[in-house]
Design a protein around this motif. Structure first.
Motif, PDB file in Angstrom:
ATOM      1  N   LEU A 173      78.544  46.764  88.610  1.00  0.00           N
ATOM      2  CA  LEU A 173      79.466  46.298  89.646  1.00  0.00           C
ATOM      3  C   LEU A 173      80.034  44.923  89.316  1.00  0.00           C
ATOM      4  O   LEU A 173      81.240  44.680  89.464  1.00  0.00           O
ATOM      5  N   LYS A 177      84.050  43.978  88.421  1.00  0.00           N
ATOM      6  CA  LYS A 177      84.846  43.041  89.229  1.00  0.00           C
ATOM      7  C   LYS A 177      85.424  41.906  88.382  1.00  0.00           C
ATOM      8  O   LYS A 177      86.586  41.541  88.523  1.00  0.00           O
ATOM      9  N   ASP A 181      88.599  43.913  86.877  1.00  0.00           N
ATOM     10  CA  ASP A 181      89.493  43.558  87.985  1.00  0.00           C
ATOM     11  C   ASP A 181      89.959  42.107  87.941  1.00  0.00           C
ATOM     12  O   ASP A 181      90.739  41.683  88.792  1.00  0.00           O
ATOM     13  N   SER A 198      85.354  50.470  92.678  1.00  0.00           N
ATOM     14  CA  SER A 198      84.182  49.786  92.131  1.00  0.00           C
ATOM     15  C   SER A 198      82.973  50.712  92.157  1.00  0.00           C
ATOM     16  O   SER A 198      82.216  50.805  91.185  1.00  0.00           O
TER      17      SER A 198
END
Length: 376
Positions: A173, A177, A181, A198
């Motif tokens: 995770l 991120k 991301d 996610s």
């Protein structure tokens, strides 16, 4: 005429901005405690956190196992939502096997520690020098605000539902991120489960290699490596993982030799029940000589880590649990102690109801006072 329209438009725009600004100010003033990390620093909430840590330390110091567990269940009823507590029985059979001797508090404490470590690993992609000093949450679980504790419980339960080791769950995770991301900081506890894409990154994990790398580490509970006459349910699940790991290995005999070399984990007799003779013969030759395991364990002493969280529902695993009657009696004792101490079987719910009543009473009081200060 054009100028007047422009002026009018300008005034309207200013008016709208003022209104919006007024709304923002109102919202900002509503919460005098503050939000996010500032909220946790508020003196009243800091005092509550210190009190929680002190209470929990007192519980840990209780010598009698049964009394300590009663105190822990009472503690959870005081600070953890009932919806979260009621999830625990269904997670006992799905969580990563290494955690199955840990109760809900111990698992969440372990998750919080892994969260800090994963946060720092992820932060190396942003600022390698600052990463080791980052502390996104307090290391002591109950020193955090109740919001943070709740979000850590939720994220931990999601990892348990998926049968994932916490370090793996968090790394996937966090990496997604920060790297994929392009977030400027790793996710805080309330952001871990916030996006569907996610969560999609967790699909197909853990892989067989990820499982194999984490099986039977030295940090595992000593009961996995104890002399015993038979397996309890947790040990049986661990042996199934061992069996699957050996059968799927490129070199099954070599993998089995590794496990035969661990004191107390598996012996030749057990290996011959689980695997073909040729594999065992080759593994026995390659296994190192080991000392006798230092721990003895009687499976009759086994109680699942969710003991005391019994729930009544048609699909509840508690209905078929071999210790369901003992768990029911234990839960009743916890409820009795809770009522004696607080007047309620669920102190958190009772406190929330009291706070809601107080809030409503204050709201009604404000509605009866006119702007000039007189009463209506």
């Amino acid at each position: 005429m054009k100028k007047e329209n422009q002026r009018g438009g300008s005034k309207n725009a200013k008016g709208e901005k003022a209104k919006q600004s007024g709304k923002r100010t109102k919202r900002a003033r509503k919460n005098t405690v503050g939000t996010g990390r500032n909220k946790a620093k508020h003196p009243a909430l800091r005092a509550e956190a210190i009190e929680r840590v002190s209470k929990f330390q007192t519980i840990c110091d209780i010598e009698d196992d049964n009394e300590r567990l009663i105190a822990k269940r009472l503690f959870e009823r005081t600070y953890v939502n009932s919806e979260l507590r009621n999830n625990e029985p269904s997670l006992q059979a799905t969580c990563w096997v290494a955690y199955r001797y840990m109760d809900s508090i111990e698992r969440t404490k372990a998750f919080a520690q892994e969260y800090i470590a994963a946060y720092r690993r992820a932060h190396t992609h942003i600022d390698p020098e600052a990463a080791p000093r980052k502390r996104p949450v307090q290391p002591k679980l109950f020193e955090n605000s109740r919001d943070v504790i709740t979000n850590l419980y939720k994220a931990r339960q999601e990892a348990d539902r998926r049968g994932m080791p916490y370090d793996l769950f968090l790394d996937i995770l966090m990496h997604g991120k920060v790297v994929n991301d392009k977030h400027k900081q790793p996710p805080l506890p309330n952001q871990l489960l916030s996006r569907k894409h996610s969560m999609a990154r967790l699909t197909s994990h853990p892989t067989r290699d990820e499982i194999s790398a984490r099986l039977f580490l030295r940090s595992w509970d000593r009961r996995f490596f104890a002399v015993r006459s038979e397996d309890d349910p947790v040990q049986a699940a661990a042996i199934e993982e061992l069996r699957a790991d050996v059968l799927r290995a490129d070199d099954p005999a070599g993998r089995l030799a590794k496990y035969l070399s661990v004191p107390g984990l598996i012996d030749e007799v057990r290996a011959r029940v689980l695997f073909e003779g040729e594999v065992v013969d080759a593994a026995v030759v390659r296994a190192t000589k080991t000392r006798r395991p230092a721990h003895d364990y009687d499976p009759a002493d086994f109680r699942p880590a969710c003991f005391g969280h019994r729930i009544i529902a048609k699909d509840s695993p508690c209905r078929d649990c071999p210790v369901t009657r003992a768990c029911k009696a234990f839960r009743a004792r916890v409820t009795g102690r809770s009522i004696s101490a607080t007047g309620s079987g669920d102190p958190l719910v009772a406190r929330q109801r009291t706070q809601e009543r107080d809030r409503k009473r204050k709201q009604r009081g404000r509605e009866h006072v006119d702007p000039a200060g007189g009463t209506g």
